[in-house]
Design an enzyme around this catalytic site. Structure first.
Site, short mmCIF file in Angstrom:
data_model
loop_
_atom_site.label_atom_id
_atom_site.label_comp_id
_atom_site.label_asym_id
_atom_site.label_seq_id
_atom_site.Cartn_x
_atom_site.Cartn_y
_atom_site.Cartn_z
N SER A 73 -5.72 -2.67 6.79
CA SER A 73 -6.96 -3.18 6.20
C SER A 73 -7.37 -4.55 6.72
O SER A 73 -8.53 -4.94 6.57
CB SER A 73 -6.84 -3.23 4.67
OG SER A 73 -5.95 -4.25 4.27
N SER A 216 -10.89 -0.67 4.18
CA SER A 216 -10.30 -1.68 3.30
C SER A 216 -10.73 -1.45 1.87
O SER A 216 -11.93 -1.33 1.56
CB SER A 216 -10.74 -3.09 3.76
OG SER A 216 -10.29 -4.07 2.84
#
Length: 258
Positions: A73, A216
């Site tokens: 992420s 993310s």
């Protein structure tokens, strides 16, 4: 109270300290003027381990704590398998386990990479970049950021070539983003939803996003991070190990994060 590693480290410190200290007090009063006796095995272990766990507790609670990056992420800034150090005192001194702040220092700045306790499950630590400060108006539209109605400058570096376990991001657009003087790399994936929104950050909270914008789980989906959930600021990669591909990433060791 979180029953995490900090709790058991504190418990070990208290138990070993109590065993060793209690033995010294009782033994001293019972053997005044007599020859010293060998410590019982349990006391000997407590005597040996107490200074070690105490030092680890103090270092980990008030100075720096190591973390391992488990996901992509924060690519390309942080890769899967990076081991980082987090400054525990830059945002203030907190007591271990109860996480109560006892000494104010700095406040997070826009662009800081922060480790925090996930608001929906405080037993889990997350790492993201601070995008919005308390009172900021954050807009994300067509994969571009606007802070207080000012567009955040982005410069394309072309297509990203993924490394190791991050090879799945090969072909994503690689950009440099300038958060009021803090330049950092981000990845944008063509064809992925942009997650458009307008958000005003509440007082005492921080809006965070991953540098890998389309991969993310961040404030766009679950809200802001309360100040009391902050663990510290990530500042250094001390080891990088990709289990599935290249092994130790020597080129990443010693990287100062920004």
């Amino acid at each position: 109270m979180d029953f995490d590693f900090s709790f058991f480290l504190l418990l070990a410190t208290v138990v070993t300290g109590a065993i060793w200290g209690g033995y010294l007090l009782i033994h001293k009063s019972a053997t005044d003027g007599l020859a010293e006796e060998k410590e019982p095995l349990l006391v000997e272990y407590a005597h040996s381990f107490f200074p070690i766990v105490l030092i680890v507790l103090l270092l980990r609670s008030f100075l720096a704590e190591p973390f391992r990056i488990p996901s992509g992420s924060m690519m390309p800034t942080l890769l899967i398998g990076d081991f980082i150090l987090v400054n525990k005192f830059t945002y203030g001194i907190r007591l271990p386990v109860i996480n109560k702040k006892v000494f104010e220092l700095n406040e997070p700045k826009r662009g800081d990479i922060v480790v925090f306790r996930y608001p929906k499950d405080p037993s889990v630590d997350y790492i993201k970049r601070v995008i919005g400060l308390p009172g900021d108006k954050v807009v994300y539209e067509n994969k571009k950021l606007y802070i207080n109605d000012v567009p955040v400058n982005q410069v394309s570096l072309g297509r990203y070539q993924g490394l190791g376990q991050g090879q799945e991001m090969t072909g994503a657009e690689h950009l440099v983003e300038d958060l009021t003087g803090i330049e950092h790399s981000i990845l944008i994936r063509d064809g992925m939803p942009s997650g458009q929104f307008v958000y005003v950050v509440p007082a005492g909270n921080y809006f965070v996003m991953g540098d890998n914008r389309d991969n993310s789980n961040d404030s766009r989906y679950w809200g802001t991070v309360p100040e009391e959930n902050l663990v510290g600021k990530a500042f250094f990669i001390w080891m990088s190990w990709d289990w599935e591909h290249k092994g130790i990433g020597l080129d990443r060791i010693g990287t100062v994060l920004k």
